[in-house]
Scaffold this active site. Structure first.
Site, PDB file in Angstrom:
ATOM      1  CD  GLU A  41      -3.813  -6.205   3.277  1.00 54.13           C
ATOM      2  OE1 GLU A  41      -3.005  -5.361   3.513  1.00 54.13           O
ATOM      3  OE2 GLU A  41      -3.676  -6.830   2.082  1.00 54.13           O
TER       4      GLU A  41
ATOM      5  CD  GLU B 194      -3.135  -1.079   1.717  1.00 53.05           C
ATOM      6  OE1 GLU B 194      -3.811  -0.418   1.105  1.00 53.05           O
ATOM      7  OE2 GLU B 194      -3.401  -1.208   3.110  1.00 53.05           O
TER       8      GLU B 194
END
Length: 253
Positions: free
Chosen positions: A141, A121
């Site tokens: 995730e 990210e």
């Protein structure tokens, strides 16, 4: 007396006008606990307030394995238990990942080893990205029951297209540097061990250009991506006129 823990984030200036942020927790493959996220957020704020024209972010042998799942939830719970507002805690985490944060200067990522979760990210928030041949990327995730909320769900489909982004976001699989280059997430793939050197070369090249023009390009592109193509043209014209006006004033002085 217990010695102070080594900082997880190092801020240096290896070249003129270049700031370098190094994630430095190799024993955990640069996984960040809450303190690490807060150190990283503070480093970005220092870079934004300083005189650098470009920043480089790196992690050494591994870019980052993401949030330290062994401690992160407990760290957040402890902070909330001390009475810290939840918004302040998450603001630091998001600032560390440059989510909803647009630095005035470009950022170059030098990626070796693993670039997972929050690490990917963070890489996705940078402007230029150099990856080593054996670098690996993943947003795992969904395998742990949550989503990549550090900016990737919103940003990745705009960067690499819908099908590729959904493959990354929904499978949690690992992808090599060549595939990420093919998809456009990475700008260059270089031999292992040379990502930082190449990133610093790019940073020096950027830093040698007009700082007003460089900042103008970054601002115009960032603002333009948030709207329509017609709106982006208007932003491009406006920022171009502003940069030219600065250049003319400098020439007269």
């Amino acid at each position: 007396m217990t010695p102070a823990a080594a900082p997880m984030i190092e801020l240096t200036g290896p070249r003129p006008y270049v700031a370098q942020i190094t994630l430095n927790r190799p024993a955990r493959r640069n996984a960040l606990d809450l303190a690490g996220f807060r150190e990283l957020a503070a480093a970005w704020r220092e870079v934004a307030a300083g005189g650098a024209r470009v920043a480089v972010v790196t992690g050494g042998a591994d870019f980052s394995s993401g949030a330290d799942l062994a401690t992160f939830s407990d760290d957040v719970a402890a902070a909330l238990g001390r009475g810290e507002p939840a918004a302040a805690v998450w603001d630091d985490v998001h600032h560390a990942l440059l989510r909803d944060v647009v630095l005035p200067i470009p950022v170059v990522a030098a990626i070796e080893g693993i670039c997972f979760g929050a690490g990917m990210e963070l890489a996705g928030a940078t402007d230029l990205r150099v990856a080593a041949e054996s670098a690996r990327f993943s947003l795992p995730e969904v395998r742990h029951g949550f989503i990549a909320s550090g900016g990737s769900v919103a940003r990745l489909p705009r960067q690499i297209g819908y099908p590729a982004a959904m493959q990354v976001l929904l499978t949690g699989e690992r992808f090599g540097a060549a595939r990420m280059r093919e998809w456009g997430f990475v700008g260059e793939v270089v031999p292992d061990g040379s990502a930082l050197g190449r990133a610093l070369e790019l940073a020096e090249r950027v830093a040698a250009n007009s700082p007003d023009a460089v900042r103008g390009v970054k601002r115009a592109v960032g603002e333009g991506l948030r709207g329509t193509l017609a709106g982006a043209y208007e932003i491009e014209s406006r920022v171009s006129e502003e940069v030219l006006a600065i250049s003319r004033r400098s020439a007269r002085d």
